[in-house]
Design a protein around this motif. Structure first.
Motif, PDB file in Angstrom:
ATOM      1  N   LEU A  91     -19.461  -7.102   2.627  1.00 58.63           N
ATOM      2  CA  LEU A  91     -18.687  -7.357   3.839  1.00 58.63           C
ATOM      3  C   LEU A  91     -19.478  -8.094   4.912  1.00 58.63           C
ATOM      4  O   LEU A  91     -18.948  -8.371   5.980  1.00 58.63           O
ATOM      5  CB  LEU A  91     -18.187  -6.021   4.411  1.00 58.63           C
ATOM      6  CG  LEU A  91     -17.362  -5.148   3.451  1.00 58.63           C
ATOM      7  CD1 LEU A  91     -17.044  -3.807   4.099  1.00 58.63           C
ATOM      8  CD2 LEU A  91     -16.083  -5.857   3.049  1.00 58.63           C
ATOM      9  N   ALA A  92     -20.741  -8.407   4.627  1.00 61.96           N
ATOM     10  CA  ALA A  92     -21.590  -9.024   5.650  1.00 61.96           C
ATOM     11  C   ALA A  92     -21.147 -10.434   5.989  1.00 61.96           C
ATOM     12  O   ALA A  92     -21.020 -10.798   7.164  1.00 61.96           O
ATOM     13  CB  ALA A  92     -23.043  -9.019   5.193  1.00 61.96           C
ATOM     14  N   ALA A  93     -20.900 -11.241   4.973  1.00 61.88           N
ATOM     15  CA  ALA A  93     -20.475 -12.617   5.228  1.00 61.88           C
ATOM     16  C   ALA A  93     -18.998 -12.636   5.595  1.00 61.88           C
ATOM     17  O   ALA A  93     -18.198 -11.918   4.984  1.00 61.88           O
ATOM     18  CB  ALA A  93     -20.714 -13.477   3.988  1.00 61.88           C
ATOM     19  N   PRO A  94     -18.596 -13.415   6.583  1.00 60.95           N
ATOM     20  CA  PRO A  94     -17.174 -13.481   6.933  1.00 60.95           C
ATOM     21  C   PRO A  94     -16.366 -14.070   5.792  1.00 60.95           C
ATOM     22  O   PRO A  94     -16.879 -14.855   4.989  1.00 60.95           O
ATOM     23  CB  PRO A  94     -17.159 -14.396   8.164  1.00 60.95           C
ATOM     24  CG  PRO A  94     -18.403 -15.201   8.066  1.00 60.95           C
ATOM     25  CD  PRO A  94     -19.423 -14.319   7.405  1.00 60.95           C
ATOM     26  N   PRO A  95     -15.093 -13.679   5.672  1.00 61.82           N
ATOM     27  CA  PRO A  95     -14.269 -14.235   4.602  1.00 61.82           C
ATOM     28  C   PRO A  95     -14.124 -15.743   4.736  1.00 61.82           C
ATOM     29  O   PRO A  95     -13.886 -16.259   5.836  1.00 61.82           O
ATOM     30  CB  PRO A  95     -12.921 -13.525   4.771  1.00 61.82           C
ATOM     31  CG  PRO A  95     -12.933 -12.998   6.163  1.00 61.82           C
ATOM     32  CD  PRO A  95     -14.356 -12.723   6.504  1.00 61.82           C
ATOM     33  N   ALA A  96     -14.273 -16.449   3.627  1.00 58.45           N
ATOM     34  CA  ALA A  96     -14.212 -17.914   3.652  1.00 58.45           C
ATOM     35  C   ALA A  96     -12.859 -18.417   4.132  1.00 58.45           C
ATOM     36  O   ALA A  96     -12.763 -19.460   4.777  1.00 58.45           O
ATOM     37  CB  ALA A  96     -14.524 -18.459   2.258  1.00 58.45           C
ATOM     38  N   THR A  97     -11.796 -17.657   3.818  1.00 62.13           N
ATOM     39  CA  THR A  97     -10.439 -18.090   4.189  1.00 62.13           C
ATOM     40  C   THR A  97      -9.998 -17.519   5.529  1.00 62.13           C
ATOM     41  O   THR A  97      -8.913 -17.853   6.012  1.00 62.13           O
ATOM     42  CB  THR A  97      -9.443 -17.638   3.111  1.00 62.13           C
ATOM     43  OG1 THR A  97      -9.452 -16.195   3.046  1.00 62.13           O
ATOM     44  CG2 THR A  97      -9.800 -18.214   1.754  1.00 62.13           C
ATOM     45  N   GLY A  98     -10.796 -16.633   6.115  1.00 61.11           N
ATOM     46  CA  GLY A  98     -10.420 -16.010   7.380  1.00 61.11           C
ATOM     47  C   GLY A  98      -9.688 -14.694   7.223  1.00 61.11           C
ATOM     48  O   GLY A  98      -9.407 -14.023   8.220  1.00 61.11           O
ATOM     49  N   LEU A  99      -9.358 -14.309   5.975  1.00 57.64           N
ATOM     50  CA  LEU A  99      -8.638 -13.048   5.751  1.00 57.64           C
ATOM     51  C   LEU A  99      -9.184 -12.378   4.497  1.00 57.64           C
ATOM     52  O   LEU A  99      -9.220 -12.982   3.423  1.00 57.64           O
ATOM     53  CB  LEU A  99      -7.134 -13.305   5.589  1.00 57.64           C
ATOM     54  CG  LEU A  99      -6.272 -12.072   5.277  1.00 57.64           C
ATOM     55  CD1 LEU A  99      -6.320 -11.066   6.415  1.00 57.64           C
ATOM     56  CD2 LEU A  99      -4.819 -12.487   4.996  1.00 57.64           C
ATOM     57  N   ARG A 100      -9.595 -11.131   4.628  1.00 54.61           N
ATOM     58  CA  ARG A 100     -10.084 -10.347   3.485  1.00 54.61           C
ATOM     59  C   ARG A 100      -9.562  -8.921   3.621  1.00 54.61           C
ATOM     60  O   ARG A 100      -9.546  -8.350   4.711  1.00 54.61           O
ATOM     61  CB  ARG A 100     -11.614 -10.358   3.452  1.00 54.61           C
ATOM     62  CG  ARG A 100     -12.220  -9.575   2.284  1.00 54.61           C
ATOM     63  CD  ARG A 100     -13.695  -9.905   2.112  1.00 54.61           C
ATOM     64  NE  ARG A 100     -14.486  -9.642   3.303  1.00 54.61           N
ATOM     65  CZ  ARG A 100     -15.623 -10.283   3.607  1.00 54.61           C
ATOM     66  NH1 ARG A 100     -16.104 -11.215   2.801  1.00 54.61           N
ATOM     67  NH2 ARG A 100     -16.288  -9.988   4.712  1.00 54.61           N
ATOM     68  N   LEU A 101      -9.135  -8.350   2.493  1.00 51.21           N
ATOM     69  CA  LEU A 101      -8.652  -6.975   2.452  1.00 51.21           C
ATOM     70  C   LEU A 101      -9.519  -6.156   1.508  1.00 51.21           C
ATOM     71  O   LEU A 101      -9.898  -6.621   0.434  1.00 51.21           O
ATOM     72  CB  LEU A 101      -7.196  -6.922   1.969  1.00 51.21           C
ATOM     73  CG  LEU A 101      -6.155  -7.722   2.762  1.00 51.21           C
ATOM     74  CD1 LEU A 101      -4.772  -7.558   2.142  1.00 51.21           C
ATOM     75  CD2 LEU A 101      -6.127  -7.290   4.232  1.00 51.21           C
ATOM     76  N   THR A 102      -9.799  -4.920   1.911  1.00 58.11           N
ATOM     77  CA  THR A 102     -10.521  -3.989   1.050  1.00 58.11           C
ATOM     78  C   THR A 102      -9.740  -2.687   1.022  1.00 58.11           C
ATOM     79  O   THR A 102      -9.681  -1.969   2.030  1.00 58.11           O
ATOM     80  CB  THR A 102     -11.949  -3.723   1.554  1.00 58.11           C
ATOM     81  OG1 THR A 102     -12.641  -4.961   1.736  1.00 58.11           O
ATOM     82  CG2 THR A 102     -12.712  -2.874   0.547  1.00 58.11           C
ATOM     83  N   TRP A 103      -9.119  -2.418  -0.133  1.00 54.19           N
ATOM     84  CA  TRP A 103      -8.370  -1.173  -0.312  1.00 54.19           C
ATOM     85  C   TRP A 103      -9.364  -0.055  -0.591  1.00 54.19           C
ATOM     86  O   TRP A 103     -10.105  -0.106  -1.568  1.00 54.19           O
ATOM     87  CB  TRP A 103      -7.387  -1.332  -1.475  1.00 54.19           C
ATOM     88  CG  TRP A 103      -6.581  -0.123  -1.795  1.00 54.19           C
ATOM     89  CD1 TRP A 103      -5.809   0.608  -0.939  1.00 54.19           C
ATOM     90  CD2 TRP A 103      -6.437   0.499  -3.084  1.00 54.19           C
ATOM     91  NE1 TRP A 103      -5.203   1.640  -1.603  1.00 54.19           N
ATOM     92  CE2 TRP A 103      -5.569   1.601  -2.921  1.00 54.19           C
ATOM     93  CE3 TRP A 103      -6.960   0.222  -4.346  1.00 54.19           C
ATOM     94  CZ2 TRP A 103      -5.211   2.430  -3.989  1.00 54.19           C
ATOM     95  CZ3 TRP A 103      -6.605   1.046  -5.412  1.00 54.19           C
ATOM     96  CH2 TRP A 103      -5.731   2.133  -5.220  1.00 54.19           C
ATOM     97  N   MET A 104      -9.373   0.959   0.264  1.00 51.50           N
ATOM     98  CA  MET A 104     -10.301   2.075   0.114  1.00 51.50           C
ATOM     99  C   MET A 104      -9.695   3.239  -0.671  1.00 51.50           C
ATOM    100  O   MET A 104     -10.348   4.252  -0.879  1.00 51.50           O
ATOM    101  CB  MET A 104     -10.743   2.572   1.501  1.00 51.50           C
ATOM    102  CG  MET A 104     -11.483   1.530   2.318  1.00 51.50           C
ATOM    103  SD  MET A 104     -13.067   1.070   1.553  1.00 51.50           S
ATOM    104  CE  MET A 104     -13.639  -0.169   2.731  1.00 51.50           C
ATOM    105  N   GLY A 105      -8.469   3.086  -1.113  1.00 48.24           N
ATOM    106  CA  GLY A 105      -7.749   4.148  -1.794  1.00 48.24           C
ATOM    107  C   GLY A 105      -6.593   4.632  -0.938  1.00 48.24           C
ATOM    108  O   GLY A 105      -6.624   4.579   0.295  1.00 48.24           O
ATOM    109  N   HIS A 106      -5.522   5.105  -1.609  1.00 48.16           N
ATOM    110  CA  HIS A 106      -4.301   5.572  -0.955  1.00 48.16           C
ATOM    111  C   HIS A 106      -3.779   4.482  -0.004  1.00 48.16           C
ATOM    112  O   HIS A 106      -3.540   3.362  -0.437  1.00 48.16           O
ATOM    113  CB  HIS A 106      -4.542   6.899  -0.258  1.00 48.16           C
ATOM    114  CG  HIS A 106      -3.279   7.666  -0.028  1.00 48.16           C
ATOM    115  ND1 HIS A 106      -2.438   8.011  -1.055  1.00 48.16           N
ATOM    116  CD2 HIS A 106      -2.690   8.149   1.105  1.00 48.16           C
ATOM    117  CE1 HIS A 106      -1.394   8.661  -0.573  1.00 48.16           C
ATOM    118  NE2 HIS A 106      -1.528   8.746   0.744  1.00 48.16           N
ATOM    119  N   SER A 107      -3.626   4.781   1.292  1.00 50.28           N
ATOM    120  CA  SER A 107      -3.120   3.773   2.234  1.00 50.28           C
ATOM    121  C   SER A 107      -4.197   3.221   3.147  1.00 50.28           C
ATOM    122  O   SER A 107      -3.892   2.494   4.093  1.00 50.28           O
ATOM    123  CB  SER A 107      -1.993   4.373   3.084  1.00 50.28           C
ATOM    124  OG  SER A 107      -0.879   4.695   2.287  1.00 50.28           O
ATOM    125  N   SER A 108      -5.448   3.571   2.877  1.00 49.56           N
ATOM    126  CA  SER A 108      -6.558   3.123   3.719  1.00 49.56           C
ATOM    127  C   SER A 108      -6.987   1.712   3.319  1.00 49.56           C
ATOM    128  O   SER A 108      -7.380   1.485   2.173  1.00 49.56           O
ATOM    129  CB  SER A 108      -7.747   4.078   3.584  1.00 49.56           C
ATOM    130  OG  SER A 108      -7.379   5.396   3.907  1.00 49.56           O
TER     131      SER A 108
END
Length: 399
Positions: A91-108
């Motif tokens: 997660l250190a480098a910013p997303p190249a497209t400007g949008l990144r999602l990380t599903w942590m499980g369930h609805s998080s």
């Protein structure tokens, strides 16, 4: 006990006995806002479309199904869930497209959108319950310790059920500088747990808060609320539309299907990505949770009736909350996405991805799923197949 104690209203006594995990009831100016809300009538918050909030059918029949040994086995993974060990390097480098999602499980979900970080429905606790010794327990560990997740601009809460609003997690986040965006009434819980009032953005449906250059709008949902045996419906539930300078995303929270998704999409969409509840559904509560087919329909409604953006299925895989098989929501969603020709992402818990980049689509759940029937699939001809092949048609991984 003095004689005067007998005259204390029973409800007041119950409130005094309510432990911290149960939260707090709205009062004062907060309660006045609730009473003035256009979505509050007859003493309770109202759904946009009528919904039964109690299980229908026979309670005894449901209990037999839910607690039967064979059924309990199918509702849990058959092996170790392959969690992606999210690291700071991920997660250190910013997303190249400007949008990144990380599903942590369930609805998080951690959403990195246009330089800002939004954390939806964070639940890092071991159980979604007011008690540490009872209630649904995690089926996989959290992918990353909350303390090492890094700074978050906004924490967004969809409603106050235990699998979406978690006391240990909120306590940890209360010690940071983050802002909390919550539905009307939910702020009472957070204040009791140590969140300063000036860090709350407490919204009714269709109200918007702006935080660090992004807009967060509480949008309608078809669900209910409550953290105690007596549910007074004095806290609102919501879905959320979030927009930055370049991207738009949507988080459904918990909801049954309703036509209002089209209105939300017309007002706030189309979305680069949606996070849609597709798990914990049942014929016993058809109005308050969506099946994967309904979730796909909701996504398409939000996108103006056509495939667009990326759908991320949420609210499955982490807690055992319904009678369906553990992996059924993912398998059914995959079929629904293929049928609709809609891009969908299936990350392992903790696996970051960019909706504008390469999507995780590997059906990883099949390696740790018990055999599973597929009643949503149309019947297929078995002509020309041997008996062994015919039997395989109902197993997870057949496709």
């Amino acid at each position: 006990m003095t004689g005067a104690d007998y005259f204390v209203p029973f409800r007041t006594k119950l409130r005094s006995m309510r432990t911290e995990p149960f939260g707090a009831d709205p009062a004062g100016a907060r309660m006045q806002r609730i009473l003035n809300s256009p979505n509050f009538a007859d003493g309770v918050f109202q759904n946009p479309l009528g919904a039964r909030t109690r299980p229908s059918g026979s309670g005894l029949e449901f209990a037999k199904i839910y607690f039967q040994k064979e059924q309990r086995i199918r509702r849990a993974p058959a092996g170790t869930v392959p969690v992606h060990a999210t690291t700071l390097a991920d997660l250190a480098a910013p997303p190249a497209t400007g949008l990144r999602l990380t599903w942590m499980g369930h609805s998080s979900v951690l959403a990195e959108i246009d330089g800002r970080r939004v954390l939806f429905d964070p639940v890092w606790g071991e159980r979604c319950s007011p008690f540490p010794f009872a209630g649904p327990k995690r089926l996989h560990p959290v992918p990353v310790p909350l303390a090492t997740l890094g700074p978050v601009d906004v924490v967004v809460i969809s409603h106050d059920h235990y699998d979406h609003l978690d006391l240990p997690t909120i306590r940890s986040l209360a010690g940071t500088d983050t802002v909390f965006a919550v539905p009307l009434g939910v702020g009472a819980h957070l204040e009791r747990w140590g969140v300063a009032p000036d860090r709350l953005r407490e919204l009714d449906w269709n109200e918007t808060a702006k935080v660090n250059g992004i807009s967060l709008t509480a949008t309608p949902a078809r669900h209910f609320c409550g953290r105690g045996l007596r549910n007074n419906q004095h806290t609102l539930w919501a879905s959320w539309a979030v927009s930055g300078p370049e991207h738009r995303i949507y988080h459904s929270g918990d909801t049954g299907y309703f036509p209002g998704f089209r209105d939300i999409g017309a007002e706030h969409g189309p979305f680069d990505a949606t996070m849609i509840q597709i798990g914990a559904y049942s014929e016993y509560w058809p109005d308050i949770h969506m099946t994967p087919a309904e979730g796909m329909r909701a996504h398409l409604d939000l996108q103006g009736g056509r495939p667009h953006g990326v759908m991320l299925p949420i609210h499955w895989g982490t807690f055992n909350l319904a009678p369906h098989a553990w992996a059924e929501p993912a398998e059914w969603t995959k079929d629904a996405a293929e049928e609709a020709e809609q891009a969908a992402a299936f990350p392992r818990p903790g696996e970051p991805f960019e909706p504008g980049g390469t999507l995780p689509v590997d059906p990883w759940w099949r390696a740790v799923s018990a055999p599973m029937v597929h009643p949503w699939r149309p019947a297929r001809s078995t002509e020309g197949l041997d008996e062994a092949s015919k039997g395989d048609l109902d197993l997870a991984g057949e496709r």
